[in-house]
Design a protein around this motif. Structure first.
Motif, PDB file in Angstrom:
ATOM      1  N   UNK B  74       0.623  -1.585  -0.354  1.00 31.19           N
ATOM      2  CA  UNK B  74       0.013  -0.369   0.155  1.00 31.19           C
ATOM      3  C   UNK B  74       0.529   1.126  -0.036  1.00 31.19           C
ATOM      4  N   UNK B  75       0.536   1.846  -0.534  1.00 30.46           N
ATOM      5  CA  UNK B  75       1.333   3.524  -0.867  1.00 30.46           C
ATOM      6  C   UNK B  75       0.936   4.045   0.780  1.00 30.46           C
ATOM      7  N   UNK B  76       2.018   5.404   0.382  1.00 35.07           N
ATOM      8  CA  UNK B  76       2.384   6.266   2.058  1.00 35.07           C
ATOM      9  C   UNK B  76       0.899   6.487   2.513  1.00 35.07           C
ATOM     10  N   UNK B  77      -0.178   6.791   1.418  1.00 44.02           N
ATOM     11  CA  UNK B  77      -1.441   7.889   2.190  1.00 44.02           C
ATOM     12  C   UNK B  77      -2.339   7.052   2.065  1.00 44.02           C
ATOM     13  N   UNK B  78      -2.132   5.504   3.040  1.00 46.70           N
ATOM     14  CA  UNK B  78      -2.871   5.028   2.927  1.00 46.70           C
ATOM     15  C   UNK B  78      -3.178   4.565   4.750  1.00 46.70           C
ATOM     16  N   UNK B 334      -5.530   9.217  10.747  1.00 46.85           N
ATOM     17  CA  UNK B 334      -5.317   9.587   9.421  1.00 46.85           C
ATOM     18  C   UNK B 334      -5.504   9.472   8.131  1.00 46.85           C
ATOM     19  N   UNK B 335      -5.236  10.009   7.545  1.00 47.70           N
ATOM     20  CA  UNK B 335      -5.644   8.958   6.371  1.00 47.70           C
ATOM     21  C   UNK B 335      -7.728   9.228   6.196  1.00 47.70           C
ATOM     22  N   UNK B 336      -8.008   8.817   6.926  1.00 51.70           N
ATOM     23  CA  UNK B 336      -9.555   8.350   7.091  1.00 51.70           C
ATOM     24  C   UNK B 336     -10.524   8.976   6.309  1.00 51.70           C
TER      25      UNK B 336
END
Lengths: 444, 388
Positions: B74-78, B334-336
């Motif tokens: 998964x990418x850093x923004x997940x 975070x990122x939700x």
């Protein structure tokens, strides 16, 4: 490696990508914006729904994924695509100012940039770069097809515009075929929507008119599919990622109109002529690639140059299937209008299909379109595409398919690093070229 | 604190932090039951229980595991929960389960389901169902009832069982007791927040994701009695509504901080899926329809459920008023995506209503709380001053 092209930014900057279809596309999109502006002008005199007078009865935002634009057309309602609003801002380098306004309102830096830019755009008066206005929604049609962010986007639009909201709830596809309960569930909702559209437009539903529209849509889809098939030629006359993006506008706005059919006929003619003449979409096709996920619209041209510099042509892309996976055979069916629309929304668009099905789709592209490599452009905004891209890279690499994974965004220029992106592309294509020569032209 | 309550809460913590799922393994060996994981937010646990499985919450790894493999998927923004759940699968923690059930709360969680299918199908089955995002249509309840029947029939068959509607009714009855006890605990907490602390209540609810429902019911009932017997002195502080942690759970240390700084939660949406219904689900009639209709009719607002008929914004204002809350505290992972989107509308309406609010973001692996402490203390003091 004497054959490796040296990047010449000046030369790359002079590449002219436009064919006749680009000019035709511009005409269609400009006319659509003018029609929307006409609705906006009439709304200045009346807030009535339906809008009095001749012409369009109103404007209805809906999302591109598995859209049912034919139903709107059957009631003389104009579609508004918030995704197109957002990408137009990005491609014209206007996105950042709207993104910052949205973040001032409380939107997180981590939320979808499309939504943020579009919401700020609406709240700032919805004036397009062409100087036209997007009208107030007569109804917001929340076609929830795969993307959960659609729901939030349209909840926000309804909250701030006070326009009524109708949701089409499309169950996510699990196997290759939906069960009868799923088709019935969607078809029943379409019947509810039709009753609502009668009220919003003041027009009675005429199924024969819908059949005529669907017949034209099916023809456009046939032509669009044939265009995609021309990319199987070597060289490919068609750039299936960047040029597909150009053609997606007419596909969503006017596929069910004679004008839309004419556009796709002309575009196919152009591609067939290029095949006959042996002209490729890139000057000297050296690599054939499949591209996964949307482009970085704020750097659209620069991103295209990264491909072009290396003679890399996209022969297939998943992004061009957001509105429909027509190249695999689906056509709207005028003999069975509602079930056909339901099946399009449920099965035949990339957003409502699961991640494993996307791997299968890409594998098919690589094999049938004879591609050398896969490029994954993982965009932060769109988790529907990007959540799991690392796994996708692992899957394709394990199959021996050279795969480049890069991250940026489709709307937010802050996530695109030109130098880093260029380094990644150059390194990838250098390696690919090395592999190609070391296997004595056997392909990679 | 009574020794009994203290011991129960310590056990809850031990259970929820045990990423080897030893108690699940032990339950399976002892009873011969299967075990099925479920991803948040809401899942029809009755169906899994009746089909012969222990329902087990798969809510990520909290701060108990290191992410060393899932970052590559998964990418850093997940968000953390998606990555740490993948990590649990990749490192074999979930091998004790027979399968995992997902539904589409957000795009990241939905894609996680199919990564499970691809990566773990040899050892775990993956089941997916669609919770309608259309509460105003009669067709939706019928559709959902069909989804429930499909899942139950398949899960029961995997256990070699024939469909048994009475077994489902019995399970509904057990989970009705569980939800009823939660309602009583939450009511008591709203009345006497000094006696039922947020971290304690959260631990109790989290333990329900591991323990068999019968055992959890007994634990809830015992703890309720102990909480009722408590008589802590009210402290200076403010009454807040806590919103945003409906999926990924904040570290317990962050919840303990709320109590420490005088931020007394009087209602929250922590693991709201365990408390989805405001009244009992009927135990008579067709149980699939009963569960489906209860889901559709439930007025419980959630960021993962589209319900234009009862806007979440207005429901929040009502919850603030009915609980006599002085402010809203947003605690988002975070990122939700669903939560952070909703914040914009909540903020708009709260400011219209003059209700103060504060937003704090967290990650599962958050280990330093100094910044959160400073923000919370400042917020509480500013409100105490305003109310003096």
């Amino acid at each position: 490696m004497t054959d490796t092209p040296k990047e010449n930014p000046k030369a790359a900057g002079h590449v002219h990508y436009q064919g006749r279809m680009h000019a035709l596309q511009k005409e269609i999109i400009t006319r659509w914006y003018k029609e929307l502006h006409g609705v906006w002008q009439r709304q200045q005199a009346s807030n009535a729904v339906p809008l009095p007078g001749s012409g369009a009865t109103g404007a209805v935002p809906l999302m591109i994924s598995g859209n049912c634009v034919e139903l709107l057309q059957a009631f003389d309602l104009l579609p508004v695509y918030p995704e197109i609003n957002a990408l137009q801002l990005a491609i014209r380098k206007k996105a950042l100012e709207y993104l910052l306004k949205a973040e001032d309102m409380g939107y997180s830096t981590d939320n979808c940039g499309y939504v943020k830019a579009d919401m700020a755009f609406y709240l700032e008066g919805a004036e397009t770069a062409q100087g036209t206005r997007i009208p107030k929604p007569s109804l917001i049609l929340n076609n929830f097809v795969g993307c959960n962010t659609y729901i939030k986007w349209f909840e926000h639009l309804a909250h701030f515009t006070k326009a009524p909201l109708f949701t089409l709830d499309i169950p996510f596809l699990q196997g290759e075929e939906p069960d009868a309960g799923q088709i019935k569930y969607v078809a029943d909702q379409l019947k509810d929507l039709i009753r609502l559209l009668e009220k919003v437009s003041g027009r009675s539903f005429d199924i024969d008119r819908l059949r005529e529209i669907l017949k034209l849509s099916a023809r456009s889809e046939e032509l669009w599919s044939a265009i995609k098939m021309t990319a199987k030629n070597n060289p490919s006359p068609y750039e299936a990622f960047f040029d597909a993006t150009t053609m997606m506008g007419p596909l969503y706005v006017s596929r069910g109109t004679p004008e839309g059919v004419r556009f796709f006929e002309e575009a196919l003619r152009e591609m067939e002529e290029k095949v006959r003449l042996g002209v490729g979409a890139v000057a000297k096709e050296r690599f054939r690639v499949v591209v996964e996920a949307p482009p970085p619209y704020p750097y659209f041209k620069a991103f295209r140059d990264l491909f072009n510099t290396w003679g890399a042509c996209s022969v297939a892309s998943t992004y061009s299937c957001v509105g429909g996976t027509f190249e695999f055979g689906f056509r709207h069916d005028p003999r069975d209008p509602l079930n056909s629309i339901a099946r399009h929304m449920l099965v035949h668009n990339v957003c409502n299909r699961n991640y494993i099905q996307r791997y299968d789709q890409i594998l098919r592209y690589i094999k049938e379109w004879n591609a050398d490599a896969l490029i994954i452009h993982s965009v932060k905004s769109c988790r529907l595409f990007s959540a799991g891209h690392g796994d996708m890279r692992e899957f394709f690499t394990s199959k021996g398919i050279p795969t480049l994974y890069v991250e940026s965004d489709l709307e937010d220029p802050r996530y695109y690093s030109p130098a880093q992106m260029r380094n990644r592309f150059d390194a990838f294509f250098e390696a690919l070229e090395h592999k190609k020569y070391s296997t004595k032209g056997a392909g990679v | 604190m009574s020794g009994k309550l203290e011991a129960a809460l310590a056990r809850c913590r031990e259970l929820t932090e045990d990423m080897s799922y030893a108690s699940v393994r032990s339950h399976k060996e002892k009873t011969g039951d299967g075990a099925i994981g479920y991803f948040p937010v809401y899942s029809p646990l009755e169906l899994y229980h009746a089909a012969g499985y222990l329902p087990v919450a798969v809510h990520g790894g909290g701060n108990q595991i290191e992410i060393t493999a899932a970052d590559s998927r998964f990418g850093s923004f997940i968000c953390s929960i998606v990555k740490s759940t993948m990590e649990l699968g990749m490192k074999g923690h979930l091998d004790v389960l027979d399968g995992v059930v997902f539904h589409d709360i957000c795009d990241s969680a939905r894609n996680l389901a199919w990564l499970f299918e691809r990566n773990f199908k040899d050892k775990l089955f993956m089941e997916y169902f669609h919770l309608p995002q259309k509460p105003d249509g009669a067709a939706a309840a019928a559709f959902l009832g069909g989804e429930y029947e499909r899942i139950y029939t398949k899960l029961a068959a995997l256990r070699g069982r024939k469909p048994d509607l009475d077994a489902i009714r019995k399970s509904i009855g057990l989970y009705n007791i569980n939800r009823g006890l939660h309602r009583r605990l939450y009511k008591l907490r709203s009345e006497r927040p000094q006696d039922v602390l947020t971290a304690e209540l959260s631990l109790l609810t989290r333990a329900g994701g591991i323990l068999p429902v019968e055992e959890h019911n007994k634990m809830l009932a015992d703890c309720l009695a102990d909480f009722e017997a408590r008589s802590n002195k009210p402290r200076d502080g403010i009454r807040v509504l806590v919103e945003g942690s409906f999926c990924e759970q904040p570290p317990i240390e962050l919840l303990e901080l709320l109590d420490a700084v005088g931020c007394f939660a009087v209602d929250d949406d922590l693991l709201i899926g365990r408390r989805w219904f405001d009244q009992d689900v009927p135990v008579k009639g067709n149980p699939f329809s009963a569960l489906a209709e209860a889901y559709m009719k439930s007025p419980v607002p959630s960021s993962v459920r589209h319900n234009p008929g009862v806007p979440r914004t207005e429901a929040m204002v009502q919850r603030v008023r009915s609980n006599k809350a002085q402010a809203v505290l947003f605690i988002y992972a975070k990122f939700c995506e669903p939560g952070l989107f909703d914040y914009v509308l909540f903020k708009d309406v709260l400011e219209r209503e003059g209700i103060p609010h504060l937003l704090i973001e967290f990650e599962e692996k958050m280990w330093t709380f100094d910044k959160a402490r400073m923000e919370l203390e400042t917020f509480v003091e500013s409100q105490l001053f305003a109310y003096d």
